[in-house]
Design a protein around this motif. Structure first.
Motif, short mmCIF file in Angstrom:
data_model
loop_
_atom_site.label_atom_id
_atom_site.label_comp_id
_atom_site.label_asym_id
_atom_site.label_seq_id
_atom_site.Cartn_x
_atom_site.Cartn_y
_atom_site.Cartn_z
N HIS A 1 0.88 -1.18 0.00
CA HIS A 1 0.00 0.00 0.00
C HIS A 1 0.91 1.23 0.00
CE1 HIS A 1 -3.67 -2.32 0.59
NE2 HIS A 1 -2.98 -3.05 1.46
N LEU A 2 1.23 1.70 -1.20
CA LEU A 2 2.27 2.72 -1.35
C LEU A 2 1.89 4.07 -0.75
CD1 LEU A 2 3.58 1.97 -4.95
CD2 LEU A 2 4.52 1.23 -2.75
N GLN A 3 0.61 4.36 -0.65
CA GLN A 3 0.20 5.63 -0.06
C GLN A 3 0.39 5.65 1.46
OE1 GLN A 3 -3.70 5.61 -2.42
NE2 GLN A 3 -3.29 7.81 -2.17
N LEU A 4 0.71 4.52 2.04
CA LEU A 4 0.88 4.45 3.49
C LEU A 4 2.35 4.34 3.90
CD1 LEU A 4 -2.01 1.95 4.38
CD2 LEU A 4 -2.09 4.45 4.19
N VAL A 5 3.27 4.45 2.94
CA VAL A 5 4.70 4.33 3.24
C VAL A 5 5.47 5.42 2.50
CG1 VAL A 5 4.53 1.83 3.55
CG2 VAL A 5 5.13 2.74 1.30
N GLU A 6 6.76 5.52 2.82
CA GLU A 6 7.65 6.43 2.08
C GLU A 6 8.05 5.74 0.78
OE1 GLU A 6 10.64 8.69 4.48
OE2 GLU A 6 9.99 7.29 6.06
N HIS A 7 7.21 5.85 -0.22
CA HIS A 7 7.40 5.08 -1.45
C HIS A 7 8.67 5.47 -2.19
CE1 HIS A 7 5.95 8.63 -3.63
NE2 HIS A 7 4.99 8.69 -2.73
N GLU A 8 9.23 6.65 -1.90
CA GLU A 8 10.47 7.07 -2.56
C GLU A 8 11.62 6.11 -2.25
OE1 GLU A 8 8.76 8.89 -0.44
OE2 GLU A 8 7.95 10.64 -1.51
N LEU B 1 -2.09 6.46 -7.51
CA LEU B 1 -1.21 5.34 -7.83
C LEU B 1 -0.69 5.42 -9.25
CD1 LEU B 1 -3.16 2.50 -6.02
CD2 LEU B 1 -0.99 3.54 -5.30
N SER B 2 -1.51 5.93 -10.16
CA SER B 2 -1.05 6.11 -11.54
C SER B 2 0.13 7.06 -11.59
CB SER B 2 -2.21 6.62 -12.40
OG SER B 2 -1.76 6.91 -13.70
N VAL B 3 0.06 8.14 -10.81
CA VAL B 3 1.17 9.10 -10.75
C VAL B 3 2.41 8.45 -10.15
CG1 VAL B 3 1.94 11.27 -9.72
CG2 VAL B 3 -0.37 11.09 -10.64
N LEU B 4 2.23 7.67 -9.09
CA LEU B 4 3.37 6.99 -8.47
C LEU B 4 4.02 6.03 -9.45
CD1 LEU B 4 2.11 6.15 -4.85
CD2 LEU B 4 3.66 7.97 -5.56
N ALA B 5 3.21 5.31 -10.20
CA ALA B 5 3.75 4.33 -11.16
C ALA B 5 4.59 5.01 -12.22
CB ALA B 5 2.61 3.54 -11.79
N GLU B 6 4.14 6.16 -12.69
CA GLU B 6 4.89 6.89 -13.71
C GLU B 6 6.19 7.47 -13.17
OE1 GLU B 6 2.30 9.83 -15.28
OE2 GLU B 6 0.95 8.39 -16.25
N GLY B 7 6.22 7.74 -11.87
CA GLY B 7 7.40 8.38 -11.28
C GLY B 7 8.36 7.42 -10.61
N ALA C 1 -17.81 -0.31 -11.81
CA ALA C 1 -16.67 -0.11 -10.91
C ALA C 1 -15.42 -0.80 -11.46
CB ALA C 1 -17.01 -0.66 -9.52
N VAL C 2 -15.58 -2.01 -11.99
CA VAL C 2 -14.44 -2.70 -12.60
C VAL C 2 -13.91 -1.92 -13.79
CG1 VAL C 2 -13.78 -4.76 -13.91
CG2 VAL C 2 -15.12 -4.99 -11.81
N ALA C 3 -14.81 -1.39 -14.62
CA ALA C 3 -14.40 -0.61 -15.78
C ALA C 3 -13.62 0.63 -15.37
CB ALA C 3 -15.61 -0.24 -16.62
N GLU C 4 -14.05 1.26 -14.27
CA GLU C 4 -13.35 2.45 -13.77
C GLU C 4 -11.91 2.11 -13.40
OE1 GLU C 4 -17.32 4.52 -11.76
OE2 GLU C 4 -15.70 3.73 -10.51
N MET C 5 -11.71 0.99 -12.71
CA MET C 5 -10.36 0.62 -12.31
C MET C 5 -9.52 0.24 -13.53
SD MET C 5 -10.54 1.24 -9.17
CE MET C 5 -12.06 2.20 -9.14
N ALA C 6 -10.13 -0.45 -14.48
CA ALA C 6 -9.39 -0.83 -15.69
C ALA C 6 -8.96 0.42 -16.46
CB ALA C 6 -10.26 -1.73 -16.57
N GLU C 7 -9.86 1.39 -16.58
CA GLU C 7 -9.53 2.63 -17.29
C GLU C 7 -8.45 3.42 -16.58
OE1 GLU C 7 -13.27 4.58 -17.66
OE2 GLU C 7 -14.08 3.07 -19.05
N ALA C 8 -8.34 3.23 -15.26
CA ALA C 8 -7.31 3.93 -14.48
C ALA C 8 -5.96 3.21 -14.53
CB ALA C 8 -7.77 4.08 -13.04
N GLY C 9 -5.89 2.10 -15.27
CA GLY C 9 -4.62 1.41 -15.44
C GLY C 9 -4.39 0.23 -14.52
N ALA C 10 -5.43 -0.26 -13.87
CA ALA C 10 -5.27 -1.38 -12.93
C ALA C 10 -4.81 -2.64 -13.65
CB ALA C 10 -6.58 -1.65 -12.20
N SER C 11 -3.99 -3.44 -12.96
CA SER C 11 -3.55 -4.73 -13.50
C SER C 11 -4.30 -5.89 -12.84
CB SER C 11 -2.05 -4.91 -13.28
OG SER C 11 -1.74 -4.94 -11.90
#
Length: 321
Positions: free
Chosen positions: A53-60, A80-86, A133-143
């Motif tokens: 859960h990357l939003q709960l840790v120092e992901h850097e 999470l999409s922003v974190l993945a790109e960075g 709801a599934v479509a929303e997550m898929a469109e947001a880049g979920a794996s």
């Protein structure tokens, strides 16, 4: 350039590692040139933590870790999409938000970041809402898709709605991962088509027939080190028999659940050994990336059966010494 033994995700092979003009280390699968010195140690790709859960840790901190890939199983999909790109040094995959019934876990938890929970009304007429709801997550880049099925902490989806989520996810090529907690939940979600349990079952001891059914149909993400007492005893016993029955165990820590390291977790590795995973099984659970991929994190182990916690990043100095 050095010759080296490396793990190609199936077995050990011979290759050669060298620095390219840009200073990157590249591993090539080629015959052993007799006139080259051999690297002292063996190479594997960066390991995978299948439950973070990357939003709960120092992901850097991932950038300097031994993790080449992480799978976030519950967070705000936009963040999470922003974190993945960075995160160029570590591949970040994510499920996006927890899908849960109205008022279900973890909708009432203070630790759940804004946008990390997607509630769906738990009635048969909500099948279309589940697909949305599934479509929303898929469109947001979920794996993958994450479903909360925690009977000890609130309502869970009935069979009809959960099946609709699984079918909608399958239609867009995404597996479903479930947090199954409470008596009978692990068996129920497996029967309804969930591909992976986010936690090895810890609230009840599965009998041997149930273990065999699980081993034939789903994989388990370990997360053993977050437990203590009776829960840990039950989880270890279940994993030990699941592994012996041919079930697929995946290394995962629930990173962010308490003071977990943003790196390989030695306590989780130790628990997996306690559950009976030998060196080859442990390496499979860690799912190292292909070290021949130019984007892969390259790790150096002292030898093939070495404790993974002894792995470190391969450096240019290793090719010079």
């Amino acid at each position: 350039m050095r010759t080296a033994i490396f793990f190609d995700r199936e077995g050990w092979r011979e290759g050669a590692v060298a620095l390219d003009d840009g200073g990157r280390m590249l591993l090539r699968d080629e015959p052993d040139p007799a006139d080259l010195p051999r690297l002292d140690g063996v190479i594997v790709g960066g390991f995978t933590d299948h439950h973070v859960h990357l939003q709960l840790v120092e992901h850097e901190l991932l950038a300097a870790s031994r993790l080449g890939r992480v799978v976030d199983l519950g967070g705000n999909p936009g963040a999470l999409s922003v974190l993945a790109e960075g995160a160029p040094a570590t591949r970040v995959e994510y499920a996006g938000a927890f899908l849960t019934p109205t008022g279900g876990y973890p909708s009432d938890r203070e630790w759940a970041p804004a946008g990390s929970v997607r509630e769906i009304e738990n009635v048969a007429s909500s099948m279309a809402h589940a697909a949305t709801a599934v479509a929303e997550m898929a469109e947001a880049g979920a794996s993958c898709i994450k479903v909360a099925s925690n009977r000890t902490a609130g309502p869970v989806f009935d069979d009809i709605v959960l099946r609709a989520i699984v079918e909608a996810a399958s239609a867009v090529g995404l597996p479903v991962v479930a947090h199954a907690e409470g008596r009978g939940e692990a068996q129920r979600v497996a029967r309804l088509g969930v591909a992976t349990l986010a936690h090895a079952p810890f609230t009840e001891r599965l009998d041997d027939d149930e273990i065999a059914e699980q081993a034939a149909s789903v994989s388990w993400i370990s997360t053993l080190a977050i437990h203590g007492g009776a829960d840990l005893h039950v989880a270890l016993d279940n994993v030990r028999r699941f592994q012996a029955a041919g079930g697929r165990v995946l290394y995962g820590t629930d990173m962010g659940n308490g003071p977990t390291p943003v790196d390989l977790n030695a306590l989780e590795i130790a628990a997996l050994r306690d559950a009976g995973l030998d060196a080859p099984a442990l390496l499979r659970a860690l799912a190292p990336g292909d070290p021949r991929d130019p984007a892969s994190v390259l790790l150096l182990l002292p030898h093939r059966d070495a404790d993974p916690t002894r792995a470190r990043r391969l450096t240019a100095a290793d090719l010079e010494s």
